[in-house]
Design an enzyme around this catalytic site. Sequence first.
Site, short mmCIF file in Angstrom:
data_model
loop_
_atom_site.label_atom_id
_atom_site.label_comp_id
_atom_site.label_asym_id
_atom_site.label_seq_id
_atom_site.Cartn_x
_atom_site.Cartn_y
_atom_site.Cartn_z
N ARG A 61 -2.71 -21.35 9.46
CA ARG A 61 -2.50 -20.17 10.32
C ARG A 61 -3.67 -20.01 11.30
O ARG A 61 -3.50 -19.57 12.44
CB ARG A 61 -2.33 -18.92 9.44
CG ARG A 61 -1.76 -17.74 10.18
CD ARG A 61 -1.32 -16.65 9.24
NE ARG A 61 -2.43 -16.06 8.52
CZ ARG A 61 -2.29 -15.14 7.56
NH1 ARG A 61 -1.08 -14.70 7.23
NH2 ARG A 61 -3.33 -14.64 6.94
N LYS A 78 -3.24 -14.26 14.20
CA LYS A 78 -4.18 -13.32 13.58
C LYS A 78 -5.41 -13.22 14.49
O LYS A 78 -6.47 -13.79 14.21
CB LYS A 78 -4.55 -13.79 12.17
CG LYS A 78 -5.12 -12.68 11.30
CD LYS A 78 -5.09 -13.05 9.85
CE LYS A 78 -5.89 -12.12 8.98
NZ LYS A 78 -5.33 -10.78 8.87
N GLU A 109 6.18 -4.38 11.13
CA GLU A 109 5.36 -4.47 9.92
C GLU A 109 4.58 -3.20 9.67
O GLU A 109 4.61 -2.26 10.47
CB GLU A 109 4.47 -5.71 9.91
CG GLU A 109 3.57 -5.88 11.07
CD GLU A 109 2.82 -7.23 11.03
OE1 GLU A 109 2.60 -7.78 9.93
OE2 GLU A 109 2.44 -7.70 12.10
C1 LIG Z 1 -0.90 -7.80 10.73
C2 LIG Z 1 -0.87 -8.36 9.36
N1 LIG Z 1 0.33 -8.56 8.77
C3 LIG Z 1 0.42 -9.08 7.53
C4 LIG Z 1 -0.70 -9.41 6.80
C5 LIG Z 1 -0.57 -9.98 5.43
O1 LIG Z 1 -0.82 -11.36 5.47
P1 LIG Z 1 -1.35 -12.15 4.21
O2 LIG Z 1 -0.35 -11.98 3.13
O3 LIG Z 1 -1.44 -13.57 4.67
O4 LIG Z 1 -2.66 -11.55 3.87
C6 LIG Z 1 -1.97 -9.22 7.36
C7 LIG Z 1 -3.18 -9.58 6.62
O5 LIG Z 1 -3.63 -10.69 6.73
C8 LIG Z 1 -2.06 -8.69 8.67
O6 LIG Z 1 -3.25 -8.48 9.23
#
Ligand SMILES: Cc1ncc(COP(=O)(O)O)c(C=O)c1O
Length: 339
Positions: free
Chosen positions: A80, A183, A219
């Site tokens: 990622r 991210k 989300e």
């Molecule tokens: C915007 C966002 N959505 C979802 C997630 C959850 O992702 P993960 O399960 O990879 O931590 C995160 C955290 O990393 C995030 O910052």
Amino acid sequence: MENLDWKNLPFGYIKTDYNIRCFYRNGKWGDLEVSSSEFIDIHIAATGLHYGQEAFEGLKAYMGKDGKIRLFRWEENAKRFLKSADGILMERFPVEKFREAIFRVVQLNKRFIPPYGSGATLYIRPLLYGSGAEVGVKPASEYTFVVFVTPVGPYFKGGIKPVRMLICRDVDRAAPKGTGIFKVGGNYAASLRAGVAAKAGGYASAIFLDAKRKKYIDECGPANFFGIKNNTYITPKSESILKSITNMSLIEAAGSLGIRTERRRVPVEELAEFAEAGACGTAAVISPIARIDDPVKNKVYEYCRDGKPGPVTMKLYNKLISIQYGDVPDEFGWITIVE
Ligand SMILES: Cc1ncc(COP(=O)(O)O)c(C=O)c1O
């Protein structure tokens, strides 16, 4: 082992012994460098400061009952991280270097890994930013990678607890075809007003809707959304959300627990049909949702009326954390032991 009050640690920054840096200069990445300083020297014209060329990751190291340190799906974070770099035209940090850096930073800060049973973990934060100087809007020619760790407390002190969330209709976190799938820091800057307003109103987080039509769930702040009905785990498909590694894992775990899964658009009205709802991400694994308020539409959606998370949520939560801590065999090949 460090003598910290593990059970009461915040989800915040605590200084540890070492971090690791790596620099991209003259067209190549250098060697990993270990540092005991919490500060970085940064050029005043670095693109990371001016034009948001910055991406990060978040993963955790878990101490097992057997004294072994486990990392959960670190390769997914590494991949990622590559995607995020591509998304804002930064130099990619190679997967093998990522592996070496995170393993080393965990080993170097072993005394900060919270003990098994405390609910606390060692949070690992890799970041990458444009460190080369530019004044015009363009990608830098130099990049800096840093990874630090910090022990973080249990997300829910005193056990997993359903939270309230607020549907946000006046701020968009990310546009379709924008950077929401990466991210990168800019997405978090864009989400701050909504997040702070939600917290001020007593909510755990803001729920963002699709920016174009305000019709579908995107989300929940820094976590993906899921709803459960008819023994089916349903999570939004969207071109503006971050693909959560926790969510991907819950989907696979659901399969092995006989729970059906769907990744598709989730209209806001469907919130009324779910028996359970939650947010998922590395920080909490799952935050069960007790109630969602949509004040603009004058609607309230309620779950967990007895104050407890629903049965499907708990099954999924327990499955994931028992793998992360090594309490059950890792049937999916998600765990790497840090020797
Ligand atoms: C915007 C966002 N959505 C979802 C997630 C959850 O992702 P993960 O399960 O990879 O931590 C995160 C955290 O990393 C995030 O910052």
